[in-house]
Design a protein around this motif. Structure first.
Motif, short mmCIF file in Angstrom:
data_model
loop_
_atom_site.label_atom_id
_atom_site.label_comp_id
_atom_site.label_asym_id
_atom_site.label_seq_id
_atom_site.Cartn_x
_atom_site.Cartn_y
_atom_site.Cartn_z
N ASP A 112 1.80 6.97 -8.09
CA ASP A 112 1.72 7.63 -6.79
C ASP A 112 1.43 6.70 -5.61
O ASP A 112 1.98 6.87 -4.53
N TYR A 113 0.54 5.70 -5.82
CA TYR A 113 -0.01 5.03 -4.65
C TYR A 113 -0.38 3.59 -4.98
O TYR A 113 -1.27 3.34 -5.80
N TYR B 187 -2.47 0.28 -9.05
CA TYR B 187 -2.21 1.58 -8.41
C TYR B 187 -3.24 2.65 -8.73
O TYR B 187 -4.03 2.53 -9.67
N THR C 173 -3.08 6.78 -9.34
CA THR C 173 -2.04 7.78 -9.59
C THR C 173 -2.60 9.04 -10.24
O THR C 173 -3.60 8.98 -10.96
N TYR D 201 0.84 -1.19 0.00
CA TYR D 201 0.00 0.00 0.00
C TYR D 201 0.88 1.25 0.00
O TYR D 201 1.94 1.27 0.61
N GLY D 202 0.38 2.27 -0.65
CA GLY D 202 1.06 3.56 -0.54
C GLY D 202 2.10 3.82 -1.59
O GLY D 202 2.24 3.08 -2.56
N PRO D 203 2.88 4.88 -1.39
CA PRO D 203 3.78 5.38 -2.44
C PRO D 203 5.00 4.51 -2.70
O PRO D 203 5.57 4.58 -3.78
#
Lengths: 446, 173
Positions: free
Chosen positions: A339-340, A299, A301, A37-39
């Motif tokens: 991004d993510y 993702y 983004t 999870y996340g960047p």
């Protein structure tokens, strides 16, 4: 042609040989999905088993009063049932909803012995949703608030070709069929459109048309349309010719019908949406399969104009996909990371930023993502709607499960796809396998 | 009048008087073998040829990265396995019908090599399902070569013993 294998590649090949010679060998990808999870998600080494690891839930549908689960303080109701593969939702400013029923009709060509097997898996995952009932149309759903009973939709536009994205600009409704963007004159409040649509631009479709959902949005002044065009393959295994202007987001000038590629290297971009009050385009992207259960993370983004996001040559920035030849190190060098991470194989197909007021403040400006669910994983992933909080226009923290219970005991009641926020601030979810549209409301405002 | 059924069922002796009957009408199991053997000989070359062809197309793909060759390999291996499975069944019938003691060393070598080729190519078919380069390099082409060598070696055993053990009349030396 650059088909020589470098030292690192050879090491991986040797590892693969060793791995295959041991009958029961793990994938080497035993990581928690939360690490993706996340960047900066964990990106393990590709792993391979003799057969791709797969699990597809049997479709049983919703029976009786069964519903998905929502967090405390929220309630969920079916507002339309008995539909035929509703894939996407669009909320009109007067509170009406457009429900886009859509199916891929044409089979993909038989290029390899693998194709019939994959077609069977795809069919099983959709459980023949909607049966032979008419699909491929846009329905208008006017919420009558009839004591929690489902509403009866009316047909707004019929006989479309696998439609997915819609966007209203002024008095023009744009519909993205799988092979073209169409324009219909439409005033909010109307319950029918006059005449057939007018074609704005052709989009890449058959004869393969692997990723067929064309997501659509417009910029704030409606001068440009943005359409997601997914790839024709998993990792370019149908050749580069099949991928012309695919795995990309197009910027279309609706006045002239001209287009340019806005961003590329996005394997299957969906949920195209501008962040509220900004000129930043966001998308959710389905990344590639058959590199292991925890590769590659799908993702969310922001989409940078002109950027290359790697597909097919690399993933999550510059991780080179060993299957793709010839390699393009020049392109890989220019690939940027999204991004993510949402974790692997969740299949995000819907994205909506929360622009209402009826949900608690932590939801304001955050992202709801419809995760259609995995097949290429022994433990299913996705099959739910998650929420990602935003601060200053950027995602923060881990995704929070928001609507769950689509899969129980390995049986799928439904699968969430498109998401929208209606005029009252309620969250609307299209469930293409459960043939239902769900509405989530806050019971109390905190 | 002594009939073949009488001899088979033990109601009449097997003597020189009626030996010609036995000579022209072999026992039931041998008759099965005499039908299965030509079927086997018809089917057996097909997977051998297809597996050898898959080596050629694998090498072509390794040298060019042109996906058409990968598709060729996948169909060649799949078709080889389909005909190979039929041939494998025919071979089993021949072995059971003619009796294990008639198979002989070269016969068993033939069977083992042919079955080994099929098993290797089953794995190879799965390896070839990968989407691109790793379907062939390095394991795919390696298995194609090993599988083709096994299949050709199975052919080679026939030079030493021209499938006599599968015919109804001929007995191994």
């Amino acid at each position: 042609m650059g088909v020589r294998t470098g030292g690192a590649g050879m090491k991986r090949h040797i590892a693969l040989v060793v791995c295959l010679s041991l009958a029961a060998c793990g994938t080497g990808q035993n990581i928690e999905k939360s690490t993706q999870y996340g960047p900066t998600p964990d990106i393990p080494e590709p792993s391979r088993t003799l057969l791709p690891q797969m699990k597809v839930a049997d479709v049983v549908g919703w029976s009786g009063g069964d519903k998905p689960t929502v967090p405390q303080g929220f309630r969920i109701d079916a507002i339309a049932t008995g539909l035929s593969s509703p894939r996407n939702i669009y909320a009109l400013p007067n509170g009406d909803l457009l429900v886009i029923e859509s199916k891929k009709d044409a089979p993909e060509p038989l290029e390899r012995p693998k194709r019939p097997v994959m077609a069977w898996i795809e069919k099983k995952a959709h459980g023949g949703s909607g049966g032979e009932r008419p699909s491929n149309r846009v329905l208008l759903l006017r919420h009558a608030d009839s004591g929690g009973k489902p509403d009866t939709p009316t047909v707004l536009i019929d006989h479309l070709n696998s439609p997915f994205g819609v966007v209203l600009v002024g008095d023009t409704l744009y519909v993205a069929d799988t092979d073209a963007i169409l324009r219909f004159p439409f005033k909010v409040g109307q319950t029918s459109v006059d005449g057939p649509g007018e074609k704005v631009i052709d989009l890449p479709a058959g004869p393969i048309n692997h990723h067929w959902t064309k997501s659509l949005t417009a910029n704030a002044d409606g001068s440009k349309l943005y359409v997601g065009v997914g790839s024709n393959s998993n990792a370019m295994e149908r050749g580069i010719e099949a991928e012309t202007n695919r795995a990309a987001i197009w910027e279309v000038d609706p006045a002239s019908g001209a287009f340019k590629v806005f961003a590329r290297g996005l394997r299957n971009p969906n949920g195209l949406t501008f962040y509220p009050g900004s000129s930043t385009l966001w998308a959710v992207v389905n990344e590639r399969d058959e590199l292991g259960p925890n590769l590659v993370p799908d993702y969310l983004t922001s989409v940078k104009p002109g950027a290359f996001y790697g597909w097919p040559y690399s993933y999550w920035g510059q991780h080179v996909d060993p299957r793709v030849r010839p390699q393009r190190s020049d392109l890989v060098k220019s690939a940027i990371a999204p991004d993510y991470g949402l974790s692997s194989h969740v299949a995000p197909l819907g994205l909506a930023f929360y622009t209402g007021n009826s949900f608690p403040s932590q939801f304001h400006g955050g992202a709801f993502v419809g995760e259609h669910g995995s097949w290429n994983r022994p433990e299913p992933n996705g099959y739910k709607l998650v929420f990602i909080r935003f601060e200053n226009g950027r995602p923060v923290g881990d995704p929070m499960d928001f609507v769950t219970g689509f899969v129980e005991d390995g049986k799928a009641h439904g699968r969430p796809v498109g998401v929208a926020v209606d005029r009252t601030g309620a969250l609307i979810v299209a469930d293409d396998v459960g043939n239902t549209v769900w509405r989530v409301t806050a019971e109390t405002k905190s | 009048m002594v009939t073949l059924r009488d001899i088979r069922d033990g109601h009449a002796p097997l003597s020189s008087d009626n030996a010609f009957v036995v000579e022209t009408m072999p026992p039931a199991s041998s008759r099965v073998a005499s039908v299965a053997a030509p079927i086997y000989l018809l089917l057996f070359p097909i997977p051998v040829v297809l597996f050898v062809a898959a080596v050629v197309t694998d090498v072509a793909y390794s040298a060019s990265a042109f996906l058409m060759w990968l598709h060729f390999s996948q169909w060649l291996i799949a078709a080889g396995l389909a005909f190979g499975a039929l041939a494998a069944i025919a071979l089993l019938v021949v072995v059971f019908a003619s009796g294990a003691n008639r198979v002989g060393t070269y016969g068993w070598s033939h069977l083992v090599l042919f079955y080994a080729a099929l098993i290797i190519e089953v794995f190879n078919a799965f390896i070839h399902t990968a989407d691109g380069w790793t379907a062939v390099v390095p394991i795919g082409v390696l298995l194609s070569i090993v599988g083709a060598i096994c299949a050709l070696a199975a052919v080679g055993t026939l030079f030493f013993m021209p499938i006599a053990w599968v015919s109804a009349r001929g007995a191994p030396a």
